[in-house]
Write an enzyme that holds these catalytic residues in place. Structure first.
Site, PDB file in Angstrom:
ATOM      1  N   ARG A 189       0.837  -1.204   0.000  1.00  0.00           N
ATOM      2  CA  ARG A 189       0.000   0.000   0.000  1.00  0.00           C
ATOM      3  C   ARG A 189       0.875   1.258   0.000  1.00  0.00           C
ATOM      4  O   ARG A 189       0.947   1.974  -0.982  1.00  0.00           O
ATOM      5  CB  ARG A 189      -0.944  -0.016   1.222  1.00  0.00           C
ATOM      6  CG  ARG A 189      -2.040   1.056   1.182  1.00  0.00           C
ATOM      7  CD  ARG A 189      -1.635   2.411   1.696  1.00  0.00           C
ATOM      8  NE  ARG A 189      -1.164   2.386   3.079  1.00  0.00           N
ATOM      9  CZ  ARG A 189      -0.681   3.437   3.704  1.00  0.00           C
ATOM     10  NH1 ARG A 189      -0.575   4.601   3.066  1.00  0.00           N
ATOM     11  NH2 ARG A 189      -0.249   3.356   4.954  1.00  0.00           N
ATOM     12  N   HIS A 228       6.142   4.300  12.631  1.00  0.00           N
ATOM     13  CA  HIS A 228       6.121   4.274  11.163  1.00  0.00           C
ATOM     14  C   HIS A 228       7.143   5.304  10.678  1.00  0.00           C
ATOM     15  O   HIS A 228       6.821   6.468  10.457  1.00  0.00           O
ATOM     16  CB  HIS A 228       4.703   4.634  10.688  1.00  0.00           C
ATOM     17  CG  HIS A 228       4.505   4.552   9.210  1.00  0.00           C
ATOM     18  ND1 HIS A 228       3.790   3.552   8.608  1.00  0.00           N
ATOM     19  CD2 HIS A 228       4.902   5.371   8.200  1.00  0.00           C
ATOM     20  CE1 HIS A 228       3.743   3.744   7.304  1.00  0.00           C
ATOM     21  NE2 HIS A 228       4.419   4.850   7.032  1.00  0.00           N
ATOM     22  N   CYS A 256       8.573  10.298  -0.550  1.00  0.00           N
ATOM     23  CA  CYS A 256       7.929  11.420   0.126  1.00  0.00           C
ATOM     24  C   CYS A 256       7.633  12.503  -0.901  1.00  0.00           C
ATOM     25  O   CYS A 256       8.558  13.051  -1.505  1.00  0.00           O
ATOM     26  CB  CYS A 256       8.842  11.972   1.222  1.00  0.00           C
ATOM     27  SG  CYS A 256       8.160  13.417   2.057  1.00  0.00           S
ATOM     28  N   ASN A 309       9.794   4.467   3.016  1.00  0.00           N
ATOM     29  CA  ASN A 309       9.677   3.942   4.367  1.00  0.00           C
ATOM     30  C   ASN A 309      10.968   3.244   4.781  1.00  0.00           C
ATOM     31  O   ASN A 309      11.779   2.866   3.951  1.00  0.00           O
ATOM     32  CB  ASN A 309       8.541   2.909   4.425  1.00  0.00           C
ATOM     33  CG  ASN A 309       7.199   3.519   4.128  1.00  0.00           C
ATOM     34  OD1 ASN A 309       6.974   4.055   3.054  1.00  0.00           O
ATOM     35  ND2 ASN A 309       6.282   3.438   5.064  1.00  0.00           N
TER      36      ASN A 309
END
Length: 304
Positions: free
Chosen positions: A16, A208, A241, A250
């Protein structure tokens, strides 16, 4: 001497959070194959897609097909992000195990991201959470820009605590704290978690991290020292980003798992099978994944 947990939970968000930022769309059958490989690698939790309108994230327009096509292991939680009641409808129809809802700790970021103020967001999420729980689903919350906002800069920790409390009051079981732009540093993480532990048990919280400035693993280490046992990651460092062009995504699950295993912290994930899954999705994206583990593997391949 470091005091860290003996075992942690890694929640894979690559299908995702990682794929939604890719410039090209990965075919549904490849996503299904990849998620099946992630299951085989030993994850206990995989976020498979987002039931958002294709106009906003065309890379995930096949959420229903993917959710219906994967091989499900009863020991694995298959989750999906939903923005509203329409998205929840698709998630429930395909019987995902857990529903994820999201908002920001930053007023400006929230308005730009979901076109609502913080106060306007709570009623929307309440409806989704109530309906999801009525359907027997667990609900996870994401709060973004915890450690910095591209528009407002630093976000007061009191504001993070207020948003977090509201989400728990609405009925979420776990909250993932997002370093959305990769702005966090270890001292900041220590300071924020010291304040948060006055209000929440760390079994309720997950971290996260993004690796925009290369500090995700350092921030993870500080979180481990605080007793955090749940971390989100994207295999190969997938993602990105939109506020920092060229930035990595990530925290890379393969780098994270490697570090934890080197520290004798159990994850339940097989690193060999994890690398196989990373190589598979790299081949479908036709570009090298940025994780250190994949850079080593790619170099070995070049050298024969």
């Amino acid at each position: 001497m470091l005091t860290v947990p003996k075992e942690v939970i890694i929640k894979e968000v690559g299908p995702r959070d990682g794929l939604q930022n890719q410039p090209s769309e990965v075919p549904a059958e490849d996503k299904i194959n990849w998620i099946n490989q992630l299951t085989e690698a030993g994850y206990s939790y995989i976020e498979i897609s987002s039931f958002v309108h294709p106009k906003w994230i065309p890379q995930l327009k096949d959420a229903r097909q993917v959710a219906a096509g994967i091989k499900r292991d009863p020991s694995v939680t298959y989750a999906a992000l939903v923005p509203n009641m329409k998205g929840l409808e698709g998630a429930l129809e395909t019987d995902v195990d857990e529903i994820s809802v999201f908002m920001s700790a930053s007023e400006t970021h929230n308005k730009k991201n979901i076109n609502k103020s913080l106060s306007e967001t709570y009623p929307v999420l309440k409806e989704v959470i109530d309906e999801a729980r009525l359907a027997g689903k667990t609900v996870r919350g994401y709060v973004s820009t915890v450690f910095g906002c591209p528009y407002e800069g630093d976000i007061p920790t009191d504001q993070v605590i207020e948003v977090s409390k509201r989400l728990f009051d609405l009925g979420i079981e776990e909250l993932s704290l997002g370093d959305t732009i990769g702005a966090a540093n270890p001292l900041q993480v220590d300071r924020v978690l010291t304040e948060l532990e006055k209000h929440f048990t760390f079994g309720q919280l997950a971290m996260h991290f993004h690796n925009t400035r290369g500090m995700a693993l350092a921030n993870t280490l500080v979180s481990l020292e605080h007793g955090i046992i749940t971390f989100d990651g994207a295999l190969g460092g997938l993602g990105g980003c939109p506020y920092a062009k060229g930035a990595s995504g990530n925290v890379a699950t393969d780098d994270l798992v490697h570090m934890l295993h080197q520290m004798d912290i159990r994850t339940g994930i097989d690193e060999t099978k994890l690398q196989k899954a990373a190589r598979f999705i790299q081949s479908k994206l036709n570009s090298a994944l940025p994780s250190h583990q994949m850079q080593i593997w790619n170099k070995q391949q070049e050298e024969g």
